[in-house]
Scaffold this motif. Structure first.
Motif, PDB file in Angstrom:
ATOM      1  N   LEU A 129       0.831  -1.202   0.000  1.00 53.38           N
ATOM      2  CA  LEU A 129       0.000   0.000   0.000  1.00 53.38           C
ATOM      3  C   LEU A 129       0.871   1.259   0.000  1.00 53.38           C
ATOM      4  O   LEU A 129       0.547   2.255  -0.667  1.00 53.38           O
ATOM      5  CB  LEU A 129      -0.923  -0.012   1.223  1.00 53.38           C
ATOM      6  N   GLY A 130       1.980   1.199   0.744  1.00 52.89           N
ATOM      7  CA  GLY A 130       2.912   2.323   0.753  1.00 52.89           C
ATOM      8  C   GLY A 130       3.517   2.555  -0.618  1.00 52.89           C
ATOM      9  O   GLY A 130       3.703   3.699  -1.052  1.00 52.89           O
ATOM     10  N   PHE A 131       3.816   1.451  -1.309  1.00 51.85           N
ATOM     11  CA  PHE A 131       4.351   1.531  -2.674  1.00 51.85           C
ATOM     12  C   PHE A 131       3.377   2.255  -3.597  1.00 51.85           C
ATOM     13  O   PHE A 131       3.768   3.138  -4.373  1.00 51.85           O
ATOM     14  CB  PHE A 131       4.643   0.109  -3.161  1.00 51.85           C
ATOM     15  N   LEU A 132       2.087   1.921  -3.502  1.00 46.97           N
ATOM     16  CA  LEU A 132       1.075   2.579  -4.327  1.00 46.97           C
ATOM     17  C   LEU A 132       0.971   4.063  -3.988  1.00 46.97           C
ATOM     18  O   LEU A 132       0.868   4.916  -4.883  1.00 46.97           O
ATOM     19  CB  LEU A 132      -0.284   1.905  -4.131  1.00 46.97           C
ATOM     20  N   ALA A 133       1.007   4.370  -2.686  1.00 38.98           N
ATOM     21  CA  ALA A 133       0.873   5.766  -2.257  1.00 38.98           C
ATOM     22  C   ALA A 133       2.063   6.601  -2.723  1.00 38.98           C
ATOM     23  O   ALA A 133       1.893   7.727  -3.212  1.00 38.98           O
ATOM     24  CB  ALA A 133       0.747   5.823  -0.741  1.00 38.98           C
ATOM     25  N   VAL A 134       3.264   6.043  -2.584  1.00 39.88           N
ATOM     26  CA  VAL A 134       4.466   6.775  -3.001  1.00 39.88           C
ATOM     27  C   VAL A 134       4.457   6.996  -4.508  1.00 39.88           C
ATOM     28  O   VAL A 134       4.786   8.085  -4.991  1.00 39.88           O
ATOM     29  CB  VAL A 134       5.735   6.007  -2.573  1.00 39.88           C
ATOM     30  N   TYR A 135       4.070   5.961  -5.259  1.00 42.96           N
ATOM     31  CA  TYR A 135       4.042   6.099  -6.718  1.00 42.96           C
ATOM     32  C   TYR A 135       3.066   7.194  -7.142  1.00 42.96           C
ATOM     33  O   TYR A 135       3.404   8.056  -7.968  1.00 42.96           O
ATOM     34  CB  TYR A 135       3.653   4.775  -7.371  1.00 42.96           C
ATOM     35  N   CYS A 136       1.855   7.163  -6.607  1.00 42.00           N
ATOM     36  CA  CYS A 136       0.853   8.172  -6.973  1.00 42.00           C
ATOM     37  C   CYS A 136       1.328   9.574  -6.609  1.00 42.00           C
ATOM     38  O   CYS A 136       1.101  10.540  -7.364  1.00 42.00           O
ATOM     39  CB  CYS A 136      -0.470   7.869  -6.280  1.00 42.00           C
ATOM     40  N   SER A 137       2.007   9.703  -5.461  1.00 38.13           N
ATOM     41  CA  SER A 137       2.530  11.009  -5.045  1.00 38.13           C
ATOM     42  C   SER A 137       3.599  11.501  -6.005  1.00 38.13           C
ATOM     43  O   SER A 137       3.619  12.685  -6.386  1.00 38.13           O
ATOM     44  CB  SER A 137       3.097  10.919  -3.623  1.00 38.13           C
ATOM     45  N   LEU A 138       4.499  10.604  -6.407  1.00 43.70           N
ATOM     46  CA  LEU A 138       5.566  10.989  -7.330  1.00 43.70           C
ATOM     47  C   LEU A 138       5.027  11.387  -8.697  1.00 43.70           C
ATOM     48  O   LEU A 138       5.483  12.360  -9.307  1.00 43.70           O
ATOM     49  CB  LEU A 138       6.574   9.843  -7.466  1.00 43.70           C
ATOM     50  N   VAL A 139       4.054  10.634  -9.196  1.00 41.49           N
ATOM     51  CA  VAL A 139       3.463  10.969 -10.490  1.00 41.49           C
ATOM     52  C   VAL A 139       2.753  12.324 -10.417  1.00 41.49           C
ATOM     53  O   VAL A 139       2.857  13.147 -11.340  1.00 41.49           O
ATOM     54  CB  VAL A 139       2.486   9.874 -10.949  1.00 41.49           C
ATOM     55  N   SER A 140       2.041  12.570  -9.315  1.00 41.41           N
ATOM     56  CA  SER A 140       1.377  13.863  -9.144  1.00 41.41           C
ATOM     57  C   SER A 140       2.389  15.001  -9.167  1.00 41.41           C
ATOM     58  O   SER A 140       2.137  16.070  -9.739  1.00 41.41           O
ATOM     59  CB  SER A 140       0.599  13.883  -7.819  1.00 41.41           C
ATOM     60  N   LEU A 141       3.543  14.760  -8.564  1.00 43.67           N
ATOM     61  CA  LEU A 141       4.604  15.775  -8.562  1.00 43.67           C
ATOM     62  C   LEU A 141       5.174  15.969  -9.961  1.00 43.67           C
ATOM     63  O   LEU A 141       5.417  17.102 -10.393  1.00 43.67           O
ATOM     64  CB  LEU A 141       5.709  15.365  -7.589  1.00 43.67           C
ATOM     65  N   LEU A 142       5.383  14.873 -10.680  1.00 44.10           N
ATOM     66  CA  LEU A 142       5.986  14.955 -12.008  1.00 44.10           C
ATOM     67  C   LEU A 142       5.108  15.697 -13.012  1.00 44.10           C
ATOM     68  O   LEU A 142       5.615  16.383 -13.903  1.00 44.10           O
ATOM     69  CB  LEU A 142       6.296  13.545 -12.531  1.00 44.10           C
ATOM     70  N   ILE A 143       3.797  15.544 -12.890  1.00 40.27           N
ATOM     71  CA  ILE A 143       2.908  16.192 -13.854  1.00 40.27           C
ATOM     72  C   ILE A 143       2.490  17.592 -13.394  1.00 40.27           C
ATOM     73  O   ILE A 143       1.736  18.278 -14.094  1.00 40.27           O
ATOM     74  CB  ILE A 143       1.650  15.341 -14.126  1.00 40.27           C
ATOM     75  N   SER A 144       2.981  18.004 -12.235  1.00 37.75           N
ATOM     76  CA  SER A 144       2.658  19.339 -11.732  1.00 37.75           C
ATOM     77  C   SER A 144       3.623  20.372 -12.304  1.00 37.75           C
ATOM     78  O   SER A 144       4.712  20.024 -12.784  1.00 37.75           O
ATOM     79  CB  SER A 144       2.734  19.355 -10.201  1.00 37.75           C
ATOM     80  N   PRO A 145       3.279  21.666 -12.248  1.00 41.28           N
ATOM     81  CA  PRO A 145       4.176  22.728 -12.742  1.00 41.28           C
ATOM     82  C   PRO A 145       5.467  22.830 -11.939  1.00 41.28           C
ATOM     83  O   PRO A 145       6.413  23.508 -12.374  1.00 41.28           O
ATOM     84  CB  PRO A 145       3.329  23.999 -12.579  1.00 41.28           C
ATOM     85  N   LEU A 146       5.537  22.160 -10.788  1.00 38.71           N
ATOM     86  CA  LEU A 146       6.736  22.237  -9.958  1.00 38.71           C
ATOM     87  C   LEU A 146       7.920  21.504 -10.572  1.00 38.71           C
ATOM     88  O   LEU A 146       9.076  21.795 -10.243  1.00 38.71           O
ATOM     89  CB  LEU A 146       6.452  21.657  -8.558  1.00 38.71           C
ATOM     90  N   THR A 147       7.651  20.544 -11.444  1.00 37.19           N
ATOM     91  CA  THR A 147       8.711  19.733 -12.057  1.00 37.19           C
ATOM     92  C   THR A 147       9.182  20.369 -13.361  1.00 37.19           C
ATOM     93  O   THR A 147       8.377  20.560 -14.272  1.00 37.19           O
ATOM     94  CB  THR A 147       8.216  18.305 -12.336  1.00 37.19           C
ATOM     95  N   PRO A 148      10.478  20.708 -13.449  1.00 33.64           N
ATOM     96  CA  PRO A 148      11.003  21.298 -14.688  1.00 33.64           C
ATOM     97  C   PRO A 148      10.870  20.324 -15.860  1.00 33.64           C
ATOM     98  O   PRO A 148      10.977  19.104 -15.688  1.00 33.64           O
ATOM     99  CB  PRO A 148      12.476  21.568 -14.359  1.00 33.64           C
ATOM    100  N   MET A 149      10.663  20.853 -17.056  1.00 31.19           N
ATOM    101  CA  MET A 149      10.530  20.014 -18.234  1.00 31.19           C
ATOM    102  C   MET A 149      11.799  19.218 -18.503  1.00 31.19           C
ATOM    103  O   MET A 149      11.749  18.109 -19.047  1.00 31.19           O
ATOM    104  CB  MET A 149      10.188  20.876 -19.449  1.00 31.19           C
TER     105      MET A 149
END
Length: 244
Positions: A129-149
């Protein structure tokens, strides 16, 4: 003639332009090389798309049925997720229509399920469950404006090496165990067929020698695992391994 209209429409939509339809079905020129290349390329493209959507389902079914995950490398799954996610995030960052990356999302979901099942059947449900939560959090960060192209591009550029590394890790796990455990033979051979199709499509569509070489390398890695499935066909985990 009206009875042929639906068939013609289907062929023109998915497999060939009208000029090739005329060459093959009106002129009966079945050796027209340019049209044969087009038909082969589009057929391979459809096969790759279907294979991408279906390739993981037999593996999930086998894990759910056996309720064990011996022989599957979780590290290999992480490398594979990294590679697939790179492609998905790249498409989202460039606002590509979902039709261009929808199958990637589907394979991400299947791979996440397999990763969770490996942990769950290994007695580490909380970790899964932690693996799923961490993955979803990382993907949310990657597709956010906070992540440089630049970071998105770097991840996308490394997807094929990550895929190859993941396959080699799984092959190493198989060799170390002396069996393939709950690895699905159907998924393995679908993956091999898909990678071989990508070799031909890269030759036909791109002519890029580096891309073709990369696809050949990936096919070789998949071929190694397919060979191990055949070699270890009647072998499985020992009673001691099952107990552990």
């Amino acid at each position: 003639m009206d009875e042929m209209d639906p068939l013609k429409e289907f062929l023109l939509k998915y497999f060939m332009p009208e000029k090739c339809y005329d060459e093959l079905f009106l002129n009966f020129n079945f050796l027209h090389v340019p049209c044969l290349k087009i038909v082969l390329s589009k057929t391979l493209g459809i096969w790759i798309m279907l294979g991408t959507v279906l390739v993981k389902l037999p593996q999930i079914y086998k894990l759910m049925r056996a309720k064990r995950a011996e022989g599957l490398s979780f590290i290999s799954i992480l490398f594979e997720l990294f590679a697939i996610t790179g492609s998905m995030v790249f498409c989202i960052a460039h606002n590509f229509p979902i039709g261009a990356w929808g199958e990637t999302l589907f394979i991400v979901i299947q791979t996440l399920i397999i990763g969770f099942l490996i942990q769950h059947f290994g007695g580490n449900t909380a970790r899964g469950l932690g693996f799923l939560a961490v993955y979803c959090s990382l993907v949310s960060l990657l597709i956010s404006p906070l992540t440089p192209m630049s970071i998105v591009l770097m991840i996308h550029a490394s997807n094929m090496p990550a895929t190859i590394m993941g396959q080699l890790i799984q092959a190493g796990t198989n060799y170390h165990n002396g069996h393939t455990g709950q690895l699905s033979a159907i998924s393995v051979f679908l993956l091999l067929a898909g990678s071989l199709a990508r070799v031909f499509s890269s030759v036909l569509d791109t002519g890029d020698s580096l891309m073709t070489l990369t696809c050949i390398t990936a096919s070789c890695c998949n071929g190694i695992i397919a060979g191990q499935v055949l070699c270890y066909w009647n072998r499985g985990p020992t009673a001691k391994e099952k107990k552990e």
